[in-house]
Design an enzyme around this catalytic site. Sequence first.
Site, PDB file in Angstrom:
ATOM      1  N   GLY A  11       0.813  -1.206   0.000  1.00  0.00           N
ATOM      2  CA  GLY A  11       0.000   0.000   0.000  1.00  0.00           C
ATOM      3  C   GLY A  11       0.845   1.254   0.000  1.00  0.00           C
ATOM      4  N   ASP A  57      -3.503 -12.970   3.198  1.00  0.00           N
ATOM      5  CA  ASP A  57      -4.588 -12.225   3.842  1.00  0.00           C
ATOM      6  C   ASP A  57      -4.486 -12.430   5.350  1.00  0.00           C
ATOM      7  OD1 ASP A  57      -6.975 -11.267   4.877  1.00  0.00           O
ATOM      8  OD2 ASP A  57      -8.218 -12.123   3.285  1.00  0.00           O
ATOM      9  N   LYS A  92     -13.193  -7.076   8.896  1.00  0.00           N
ATOM     10  CA  LYS A  92     -12.441  -8.292   9.236  1.00  0.00           C
ATOM     11  C   LYS A  92     -10.955  -8.015   9.440  1.00  0.00           C
ATOM     12  CE  LYS A  92     -13.291 -12.194   7.149  1.00  0.00           C
ATOM     13  NZ  LYS A  92     -13.505 -13.167   6.054  1.00  0.00           N
ATOM     14  N   GLY A 103      -1.700 -12.275  18.223  1.00  0.00           N
ATOM     15  CA  GLY A 103      -1.319 -13.628  18.616  1.00  0.00           C
ATOM     16  C   GLY A 103       0.078 -13.984  18.130  1.00  0.00           C
ATOM     17  N   ALA A 115      -1.754   0.480  13.173  1.00  0.00           N
ATOM     18  CA  ALA A 115      -2.097   1.747  12.533  1.00  0.00           C
ATOM     19  C   ALA A 115      -3.558   2.050  12.786  1.00  0.00           C
ATOM     20  CB  ALA A 115      -1.824   1.664  11.040  1.00  0.00           C
ATOM     21  N   TYR A 146     -15.273   1.415   8.811  1.00  0.00           N
ATOM     22  CA  TYR A 146     -13.859   1.764   8.965  1.00  0.00           C
ATOM     23  C   TYR A 146     -13.585   2.298  10.372  1.00  0.00           C
ATOM     24  CZ  TYR A 146      -9.307   3.925   7.957  1.00  0.00           C
ATOM     25  OH  TYR A 146      -7.984   4.290   7.970  1.00  0.00           O
ATOM     26  N   LYS A 150     -11.301   0.324  13.369  1.00  0.00           N
ATOM     27  CA  LYS A 150     -10.113   0.908  13.987  1.00  0.00           C
ATOM     28  C   LYS A 150     -10.284   1.084  15.497  1.00  0.00           C
ATOM     29  CE  LYS A 150      -7.439   1.367  10.397  1.00  0.00           C
ATOM     30  NZ  LYS A 150      -6.168   0.611  10.308  1.00  0.00           N
ATOM     31  N   THR A 176      -2.524  11.802   5.287  1.00  0.00           N
ATOM     32  CA  THR A 176      -1.139  11.704   4.818  1.00  0.00           C
ATOM     33  C   THR A 176      -1.140  11.630   3.295  1.00  0.00           C
ATOM     34  OG1 THR A 176      -0.560  10.517   6.845  1.00  0.00           O
ATOM     35  CG2 THR A 176       0.997  10.372   5.026  1.00  0.00           C
TER      36      THR A 176
END
Length: 328
Positions: A11, A57, A92, A103, A115, A146, A150, A176
Site C-alpha cells: 500500500g 490475507d 475483518k 497472537g 495503525a 472503517y 479501527k 497523509t
Amino acid sequence: MKRILITGAAGFLGSHLCDKFIQEGYHVLGMDNLITGDLKNIEHLFGNKNFEFYHHDVTKFVHVPGQLDYILHFASPASPIDYLKIPIQTLKVGSLGTHNLLGLAKQKEARILIASTSEVYGDPLIHPQTEDYYGNVNTIGPRGVYDEAKRFQESITMAYHTFHGLETRIVRIFNTYGPRMRLNDGRVIPAFIGQALRGEDLTVFGDGSQTRSFCYVDDQVEGIYRLLLSNYAQPINIGNPHEITILAFAEEIIKLTGTNQKIIFKDLPKDDPMQRQPDITRAKELLGWEPQVNRAEGMKITYDYFKTLTEEELRYSEHKDFSKYIQK
C-alpha cells in the site's frame, strides 16, 4: 539483524515504511493480499536480500518462520471508496486480522505497532483533537465500518497489552499524502490531482468549509518509526497540525497545476467530518517529533510524481476491481 513484519506492505504508507526500515538496516518481511495494494509500490525492493514478500490475507492464520522482533500492522482499506466497496473485508482486517497479528506477536515475543486513524474521533466535537478525546462516531453509518474497525483494533491491542503484557504501540494517523497514492480512491489529494490531470472541474463536497490537515509521507513515516522504538503504549497522534479548508485547498491545487478548472459543489457525504486537526503535543514531548515538510513543498513532489504516471497506470488507478473480494 532485526526482523520486522509489515502488513499492508504494497500500500501507499506500507511501502514507504518498507523503504524506511530497510534503510535503517532491518530485514523486512512485507505482507499484503493486494486487494488495495499494488506490487508496483514495492517492486524496487524485490532484488534486495533484506526484503521478502508474502502474498497473504491477515484475516486468515498468519505464520512467519524464524525470529521476529517487530510487527507493523498497516493492512486495511483506508479510503472511502475502498471501504464502502468492501465493508466486510474492512471490518475483518481490523478485527480478525488484528487478533491474528497480536497472537503472532505474543508467540514471537515481538513488539507490535498498529495503525489506527483520526477517524476514531468521528465528526469531532472538540478541536483540535487530543488523544484523550473519545470521539463522535456513528456506528451504523456508511463510515462506521472503517471507524469501528479501527476503534476495536485499539481496544483489542490495549487488552493484549494489559492482560498479556505484550509490547504494543498505537499510532493515530491523520491525512497523509505523497508519491504512490492511488488516484481517485476517494481521498482529497488524489481526487483533486486526478481531476486536474484530466482537465476536469474540481469537486468540492458541501460548501468547502470543512477542514483537513495534510502530513507529507516522509514526516509520517519518521513519526511512526520513532513511536515504534519508544516506550509509550498509549495512542499518539501523528499528523500535521496546519489546518486548511477544502475550498482553499482546491484553489491551491488549481494554482499548483496551472490549470483553469472551475470548482463545482456537490452534497456533503453522510457523516463526513467537518474538522480534522491533530493536537501533536504528545508526539513533540515524547518522541521529539513534528512535521518538517511544508504543504507547498510536499504537494509539488506529489504532483510531479502523478505527472509521471502512464495512461495505463492512470486507468488502473481509476478502475481497480474489488468485486471478487466482496463477501455478502
